[in-house]
Design an enzyme around this catalytic site. Structure first.
Site, PDB file in Angstrom:
ATOM      1  N   GLU A 189      20.159  63.708  55.788  1.00 16.53           N
ATOM      2  CA  GLU A 189      18.915  64.395  55.446  1.00 16.53           C
ATOM      3  C   GLU A 189      18.757  65.484  56.486  1.00 16.53           C
ATOM      4  O   GLU A 189      18.462  65.220  57.648  1.00 16.53           O
ATOM      5  CB  GLU A 189      17.746  63.408  55.460  1.00 16.53           C
ATOM      6  CG  GLU A 189      16.471  63.976  54.888  1.00 16.53           C
ATOM      7  CD  GLU A 189      15.561  64.499  55.972  1.00 16.53           C
ATOM      8  OE1 GLU A 189      15.489  65.749  56.096  1.00 16.53           O
ATOM      9  OE2 GLU A 189      14.946  63.714  56.679  1.00 16.53           O
ATOM     10  N   CYS A 232      10.513  67.841  58.251  1.00 19.31           N
ATOM     11  CA  CYS A 232      11.555  68.520  57.485  1.00 19.31           C
ATOM     12  C   CYS A 232      11.078  68.954  56.112  1.00 19.31           C
ATOM     13  O   CYS A 232      11.716  69.795  55.472  1.00 19.31           O
ATOM     14  CB  CYS A 232      12.784  67.624  57.351  1.00 19.31           C
ATOM     15  SG  CYS A 232      12.399  66.004  56.675  1.00 19.31           S
TER      16      CYS A 232
END
Length: 535
Positions: A306, A340
């Site tokens: 990720e 993020c």
């Protein structure tokens, strides 16, 4: 009644159980008692009064390998990002410690994979219960080492614990298949089996949740793990190790090797290239992810990543302005913009642009309060370090030099070197750094657009695609845009989209695989086809 598992062939430690719901009994001379004295840093316990009375057992400074708390040859300081004060000295693990942790995980895997799904489920549930019981202390540790406002830290601990709860349930739902073949004397079976030892490398912005999201799935599948936490926030990972031990997670199943920024590269390489490691799971920058992919390629390891994002937040003319502003506030300023999936660029259609910018600026001034994370009312804590502040400052200066206008904020905050004012820019164009470089800070740049096609083109121009958001009241437009955005997750009229039940991950250079949800456990399982003949 106690039951023992003893597998001499794999050289594993003796594991003692009671069924159901008994804690593991380590062999004599093994595990340091979870309830015994803990060498926690006095500075951390006394910090700003915010950690007064914190359980000493949760303030660990050594590595946790094979069920034992072990020092390293050296230590490194962990600092409070709000004040710069040292919180404590933590074991600075190197390659030797990393390899020992992998070996411990590998030996434990021989036994852990044979533990029933029901028992793994029970142990994960105990770990979850302990997190809930200790949620206040765990939240204060997060605030101390990351600067995150305490209210958000509490939210992270619940989010983190929910992953353990979720995967404790998923552990009992790992099903295979039966395939009927053309041959009448054969049956085909598909088994799902744990992949092996997983190297787990986690970031500082969610120092607890990013661990449980990975480790919960791995342990539920029957894998063992070696966790390398971010050098800025190792205390959360070590506190989780203490609770895992208290929950009865067997020795070697969950290992933690903290290290300094100086050692991070070699430790990461050591665990990712070790032949005993079968799986790598990483959350962090795209740049680092590419390096780890290179390490994985040499031995063809399974990888989940990720990575970075550049989340667009699109506001169409049909949007409800108040709802869009509320979504923008939630999406942009959670954890001071250090997530993020934070909105990185705001694309606002011309007809609603001025009203949105005005309302957004007013909401920022009214609702955002910069301060120490332990202070009541703080919504914006410090950035993790001065390098992060310099990046935001560079993007603001670049944008202003190219014609952007500062609506509010725009400079460092007077509270200290790691604080930056929540900033809103308008008249932003696509040649500015803030539109094609992930900010990871409290900066909201607004780009004006005219057509839906233009907005989609701008949003999809990025080489990353983690999350995207848009606000619209047009049903047909909602379906078109949701399908056309090149991202792994889309928020439609919603600024907060993460949930343990839903798959988390991106496309393009934002990563590989999915975490959370019913799909998350598959990242730690392999399929085995069995042909049963002669029937």
């Amino acid at each position: 009644m106690a039951t023992c598992i003893w597998l001499r062939s794999c050289g594993a430690r003796r594991l003692g159980w009671t069924f159901p719901g008994c804690r593991l009994r380590p062999r004599a001379g093994g595990l340091v008692p979870a309830s015994g004295p803990a060498p926690g840093p006095a500075q951390l316990r006394c910090y700003a009064g915010g950690l007064a009375g914190l359980s000493a057992a949760l303030l660990r400074t050594d590595s946790f390998v094979g069920g034992r708390w072990l020092p390293a040859a050296a230590t490194f300081p962990v600092q409070d990002p709000a004040s710069g004060a040292a919180l404590g000295m933590v074991a600075d693990c190197g390659v030797r410690e990393a390899r020992a942790a992998v070996r411990a995980a590998y030996e434990a895997f021989c036994c852990w994979r044979e533990v029933s799904a029901k028992e793994r489920s029970s142990l994960l549930r105990k770990w979850y219960n302990l997190m809930i019981q200790n949620k206040d202390d765990l939240a204060r540790i997060i605030t101390a080492e990351s600067g995150k406002p305490l209210k958000e830290a509490h939210g992270e601990i619940l989010y983190s614990a929910f992953f353990l709860e979720w995967f404790s349930e998923e552990a009992r739902r790992v099903y295979g298949d039966i395939i009927y073949t053309p041959a009448k004397d054969r049956r085909a079976l598909v088994l799902k089996q744990p992949i092996g030892v997983a190297a787990v490398i986690t970031p500082w912005n969610f120092p607890s949740a990013m661990i449980t999201r990975k480790v919960g799935a791995a342990l539920a599948a029957g894998c063992t793990v070696v966790v390398k936490p971010a050098e800025d926030t190792p205390f959360s990972a070590l506190a989780l190790a203490e609770l895992a031990s208290q929950a009865g997670i067997p020795s070697g199943v969950y290992n933690v090797i903290p290290c300094s920024r100086k050692n991070a590269k070699e430790v990461g390489e050591a665990i990712c290239t070790d032949p005993l490691v079968s799986k790598i799971s990483f959350t962090g920058s795209t740049t680092t992810g590419k390096i780890l992919l290179h390490h994985a390629a040499n031995s063809v390891k399974r990888v989940s990543m990720e990575l970075g994002g550049l989340a667009p937040f699109i506001v169409f003319d049909s949007a409800n302005v108040d709802q869009a502003v509320a979504g923008a506030m939630a999406s942009k300023f959670r954890n001071t913009g250090q997530t993020c999936v934070c909105s990185n660029q705001f694309l606002v259609q011309r007809g609603i642009h001025d009203a949105f910018v005005k309302a957004f600026a007013e909401a920022m001034k009214k609702n955002l309060r910069v301060g120490n994370g332990f202070e009541e009312g703080t919504t914006q804590g410090p950035l993790i370090n001065e390098k992060a502040v310099e990046k935001v400052e560079k993007q603001v200066n670049d944008a202003v030099s190219k014609g952007a206008t500062v609506v509010t904020g725009g400079k460092r905050h007077q509270l200290g070197k790691n604080f930056f004012e929540p900033t809103l820019l308008c008249n932003v164009t696509q040649d500015m750094l803030c539109t094609h470089e992930e900010t990871f800070g409290p900066l909201a740049p607004v780009i004006k657009f005219d057509t839906e096609e233009e907005a989609i083109a701008i949003a999809n121009a990025a080489d990353v695609g983690l999350a995207g958001y848009f606000y619209s009241q047009d049903p047909a437009q909602i379906w078109r845009v949701a399908e056309q955005l090149e991202v792994g997750m889309v928020g439609v009229n919603e600024g907060l989209i993460s949930s343990v039940e839903c798959p988390f991950g991106g496309v393009k250079q934002s990563g590989l695989g999915r975490e959370g949800s019913k799909y998350g456990i598959d990242e730690y399982l392999e399929l085995k086809y069995v042909c049963y003949g002669g029937l």
